[in-house]
Structures are given as C-alpha cells and as structure tokens.
Motif scaffolding. Structure first.
Motif, mmCIF file in Angstrom:
data_model
loop_
_atom_site.group_PDB
_atom_site.id
_atom_site.type_symbol
_atom_site.label_atom_id
_atom_site.label_comp_id
_atom_site.label_asym_id
_atom_site.label_seq_id
_atom_site.Cartn_x
_atom_site.Cartn_y
_atom_site.Cartn_z
ATOM 1 N N ASN A 196 -5.593 -2.858 8.472
ATOM 2 C CA ASN A 196 -4.160 -2.935 8.731
ATOM 3 C C ASN A 196 -3.448 -3.286 7.421
ATOM 4 O O ASN A 196 -3.184 -4.446 7.135
ATOM 5 C CB ASN A 196 -3.862 -3.958 9.823
ATOM 6 N N PHE A 197 -3.173 -2.248 6.638
ATOM 7 C CA PHE A 197 -2.529 -2.466 5.345
ATOM 8 C C PHE A 197 -1.161 -3.116 5.495
ATOM 9 O O PHE A 197 -0.749 -3.897 4.630
ATOM 10 C CB PHE A 197 -2.418 -1.158 4.560
ATOM 11 N N ALA A 198 -0.454 -2.816 6.581
ATOM 12 C CA ALA A 198 0.875 -3.410 6.776
ATOM 13 C C ALA A 198 0.783 -4.934 6.851
ATOM 14 O O ALA A 198 1.605 -5.640 6.271
ATOM 15 C CB ALA A 198 1.545 -2.843 8.023
ATOM 16 N N HIS A 199 -0.220 -5.451 7.552
ATOM 17 C CA HIS A 199 -0.371 -6.908 7.647
ATOM 18 C C HIS A 199 -0.759 -7.509 6.299
ATOM 19 O O HIS A 199 -0.288 -8.600 5.943
ATOM 20 C CB HIS A 199 -1.392 -7.271 8.719
ATOM 21 N N ILE A 200 -1.594 -6.809 5.566
ATOM 22 C CA ILE A 200 -1.946 -7.266 4.219
ATOM 23 C C ILE A 200 -0.689 -7.307 3.354
ATOM 24 O O ILE A 200 -0.429 -8.289 2.651
ATOM 25 C CB ILE A 200 -3.021 -6.359 3.597
ATOM 26 N N ASP A 201 0.112 -6.240 3.419
ATOM 27 C CA ASP A 201 1.338 -6.156 2.630
ATOM 28 C C ASP A 201 2.323 -7.263 2.983
ATOM 29 O O ASP A 201 2.944 -7.862 2.101
ATOM 30 C CB ASP A 201 2.006 -4.788 2.829
ATOM 31 N N VAL A 202 2.462 -7.549 4.280
ATOM 32 C CA VAL A 202 3.363 -8.622 4.706
ATOM 33 C C VAL A 202 2.856 -9.966 4.176
ATOM 34 O O VAL A 202 3.649 -10.816 3.758
ATOM 35 C CB VAL A 202 3.539 -8.631 6.242
ATOM 36 N N PRO B 241 4.577 1.804 8.597
ATOM 37 C CA PRO B 241 4.275 2.185 7.208
ATOM 38 C C PRO B 241 4.578 3.665 6.975
ATOM 39 O O PRO B 241 4.706 4.439 7.928
ATOM 40 C CB PRO B 241 2.784 1.906 7.080
ATOM 41 N N ASN B 242 4.670 4.041 5.717
ATOM 42 C CA ASN B 242 4.862 5.459 5.419
ATOM 43 C C ASN B 242 3.588 6.231 5.771
ATOM 44 O O ASN B 242 2.554 5.643 6.091
ATOM 45 C CB ASN B 242 5.312 5.676 3.971
ATOM 46 N N LEU B 243 3.665 7.536 5.713
ATOM 47 C CA LEU B 243 2.570 8.400 6.141
ATOM 48 C C LEU B 243 1.271 8.118 5.387
ATOM 49 O O LEU B 243 0.195 8.014 5.988
ATOM 50 C CB LEU B 243 2.968 9.875 5.991
ATOM 51 N N SER B 244 1.358 7.966 4.070
ATOM 52 C CA SER B 244 0.150 7.732 3.262
ATOM 53 C C SER B 244 -0.530 6.423 3.634
ATOM 54 O O SER B 244 -1.755 6.377 3.827
ATOM 55 C CB SER B 244 0.504 7.700 1.771
ATOM 56 N N ALA B 245 0.232 5.349 3.740
ATOM 57 C CA ALA B 245 -0.349 4.046 4.079
ATOM 58 C C ALA B 245 -0.862 4.046 5.516
ATOM 59 O O ALA B 245 -1.925 3.474 5.806
ATOM 60 C CB ALA B 245 0.671 2.934 3.876
ATOM 61 N N GLY B 246 -0.128 4.664 6.422
ATOM 62 C CA GLY B 246 -0.563 4.737 7.814
ATOM 63 C C GLY B 246 -1.857 5.516 7.965
ATOM 64 O O GLY B 246 -2.774 5.101 8.689
ATOM 65 N N PHE B 247 -1.960 6.641 7.283
ATOM 66 C CA PHE B 247 -3.182 7.448 7.337
ATOM 67 C C PHE B 247 -4.348 6.678 6.711
ATOM 68 O O PHE B 247 -5.447 6.650 7.265
ATOM 69 C CB PHE B 247 -2.981 8.796 6.623
ATOM 70 N N GLY B 248 -4.099 6.058 5.562
ATOM 71 C CA GLY B 248 -5.142 5.267 4.914
ATOM 72 C C GLY B 248 -5.621 4.127 5.790
ATOM 73 O O GLY B 248 -6.821 3.839 5.853
ATOM 74 N N ALA B 249 -4.698 3.471 6.483
ATOM 75 C CA ALA B 249 -5.060 2.374 7.376
ATOM 76 C C ALA B 249 -5.947 2.882 8.515
ATOM 77 O O ALA B 249 -6.946 2.245 8.870
ATOM 78 C CB ALA B 249 -3.804 1.705 7.926
ATOM 79 N N TRP B 250 -5.587 4.014 9.076
ATOM 80 C CA TRP B 250 -6.380 4.602 10.156
ATOM 81 C C TRP B 250 -7.761 5.011 9.637
ATOM 82 O O TRP B 250 -8.782 4.700 10.249
ATOM 83 C CB TRP B 250 -5.634 5.805 10.736
ATOM 84 N N ALA C 233 0.845 -1.197 0.000
ATOM 85 C CA ALA C 233 0.000 0.000 0.000
ATOM 86 C C ALA C 233 0.879 1.246 0.000
ATOM 87 O O ALA C 233 1.761 1.394 0.842
ATOM 88 C CB ALA C 233 -0.911 -0.004 1.226
ATOM 89 N N CYS C 234 0.649 2.121 -0.956
ATOM 90 C CA CYS C 234 1.390 3.383 -1.091
ATOM 91 C C CYS C 234 2.902 3.150 -1.143
ATOM 92 O O CYS C 234 3.687 3.989 -0.700
ATOM 93 C CB CYS C 234 1.040 4.350 0.036
ATOM 94 N N ASN C 235 3.299 1.979 -1.651
ATOM 95 C CA ASN C 235 4.714 1.590 -1.736
ATOM 96 C C ASN C 235 5.412 1.718 -0.383
ATOM 97 O O ASN C 235 6.592 2.040 -0.286
ATOM 98 C CB ASN C 235 5.452 2.411 -2.800
ATOM 99 N N SER C 236 4.687 1.415 0.663
ATOM 100 C CA SER C 236 5.172 1.583 2.027
ATOM 101 C C SER C 236 6.292 0.605 2.403
ATOM 102 O O SER C 236 7.175 0.937 3.176
ATOM 103 C CB SER C 236 3.998 1.420 2.999
ATOM 104 N N GLN C 237 6.201 -0.630 1.887
ATOM 105 C CA GLN C 237 7.184 -1.672 2.175
ATOM 106 C C GLN C 237 7.432 -1.807 3.688
ATOM 107 O O GLN C 237 8.553 -1.678 4.164
ATOM 108 C CB GLN C 237 8.487 -1.387 1.439
ATOM 109 N N PRO C 238 6.353 -2.109 4.447
ATOM 110 C CA PRO C 238 6.443 -2.120 5.911
ATOM 111 C C PRO C 238 7.001 -3.421 6.483
ATOM 112 O O PRO C 238 6.370 -4.090 7.304
ATOM 113 C CB PRO C 238 4.987 -1.911 6.323
ATOM 114 N N TRP C 239 8.193 -3.783 6.058
ATOM 115 C CA TRP C 239 8.757 -5.075 6.452
ATOM 116 C C TRP C 239 10.263 -5.009 6.572
ATOM 117 O O TRP C 239 10.925 -4.148 6.009
ATOM 118 C CB TRP C 239 8.373 -6.146 5.434
ATOM 119 N N HIS C 240 10.771 -5.951 7.330
ATOM 120 C CA HIS C 240 12.209 -6.194 7.416
ATOM 121 C C HIS C 240 12.362 -7.706 7.524
ATOM 122 O O HIS C 240 11.607 -8.360 8.248
ATOM 123 C CB HIS C 240 12.815 -5.507 8.645
ATOM 124 N N PHE C 241 13.300 -8.258 6.797
ATOM 125 C CA PHE C 241 13.499 -9.706 6.761
ATOM 126 C C PHE C 241 14.849 -10.045 7.385
ATOM 127 O O PHE C 241 15.867 -9.453 7.028
ATOM 128 C CB PHE C 241 13.446 -10.212 5.314
#
Length: 182
Positions: free
Chosen positions: A104-110, A90-99, A41-49
């Motif tokens: 939880n776009f970050a969980h979807i993205d993961v 997540p970045n600001l856009s994805a975090g705001f959209g999730a709220w 979402a919003c190219n947030s890339q909310p992950w670390h491996f």
C-alpha cells in the motif's frame, strides 16, 4: 541553525498544549508547504489535509478522537490545531505498482508526509502528536469527508507545555544488520 539530527532528536509526541496560545497562520502555512514537498510513489501525492482551527469544530473533532473507555487522546482538546489526513486515490502508476507488488504505497506516502509535518512543526517551535485512534465515521461526518475516503490520521499542533523527555529506543545493533537479515 539546527542540524537535521538535532531536530529529529528534539521532536517528541506532545500531549500537553497551551490552549490559550493560538498557532500563527504563517507557521501553519510553512508546515503545509513542507508537507506539500514530501516525496510519494510515482509523485502520486495520495493525500488531502484538513486544517481544523475553528474552536467549536476543533472541540467536536477532539471528542471524536478521544476514547472514554480507553482513556486516550483527551489531551487533543487542548491543542489549538488539528490537521486531519485523508487518503486520496493514487495515480495510475502508483496504484498499479501497489497492486502488482502487494504494497500500500499510499499509506507509506502518508507516513512520509506525516513525518515531514511533525518535523516541520518542531522546526517552527511547535509540539505535535500523530493520532490514528478515532471514530472515523464521526470525523468524516463532522468535516464533510465523502464516505468513500479513508481518514488515516489526525495530527495535533500547538505550543507544548510538556517537558522534554528522554527518548527510549532500541539500540542500533538491535534494528540494523549489514548485507543480510540477522
């Protein structure tokens, strides 16, 4: 060349690995490159491996993933590689959209990234299994993950010794409707 459908149809959650056959670094790198390209979402890339292939660390991690009481995930000690997925902010856009949308776009993205990971592993001739059951505090402490970060998944990779299984899935007409929910 394998079609995407064939790749998806062949991939299974493997729970038996050849513990004496290490996974080549080049294959791990290719898998990680595939994961890096996963959409978010919003190219947030909310992950670390975190790739864990050091035998001593891997065995300690497998102990944190297994449950003696429930008798699950003991196979993870056989797998030569664990890839631990940590949720990042997540970045600001994805975090705001999730709220705003209460999703939880970050969980979807993961989840999308994890699907890329296991399909890339299959494409490299490796078995895999996504695990979400583990002692998060032990994993965090073992791998030096800051206390404010969530550990979402542990994905094991290796050369599978498990026979192929027939997939049991709901029929398409049980999970799909057209133009309205039915």
């Amino acid at each position: 060349m394998t079609t995407f459908f064939d790749l998806v149809a062949r991939r299974q959650s493997d729970r038996a690995f050849d513990p004496d056959r290490p996974v080549e670094k080049e294959k791990i790198q290719q898998i990680l490159e595939t994961v890096r390209l996963a959409p978010s979402a919003c190219n947030s890339q909310p992950w670390h491996f975190i790739v864990v292939d050091d035998p001593e660390t891997k065995n300690k991690l497998a102990d944190a993933v297994a449950s003696k009481i429930l008798g699950i995930n003991h196979f993870s000690k056989q797998a030569p590689v664990h890839i631990v997925v940590v949720e990042e902010k997540p970045n600001l856009s994805a975090g705001f959209g999730a709220w705003l949308k209460d999703k939880n776009f970050a969980h979807i993205d993961v989840g999308i990234a994890a699907a890329h990971l296991v399909l890339a592993a299959e494409d490299e001739g490796l078995g895999s299994c996504i695990m979400g059951w583990f002692d998060e505090d032990k994993v965090r402490k073992l791998l030096g993950i800051p206390s404010g970060k969530r550990v979402l998944l542990d994905v094991v990779l290796g050369y599978s010794t498990q026979p192929d299984r027939k997939k049991v899935r709901k029929e398409l007409d049980k999970i799909v409707s057209w133009n309205r929910y039915e």
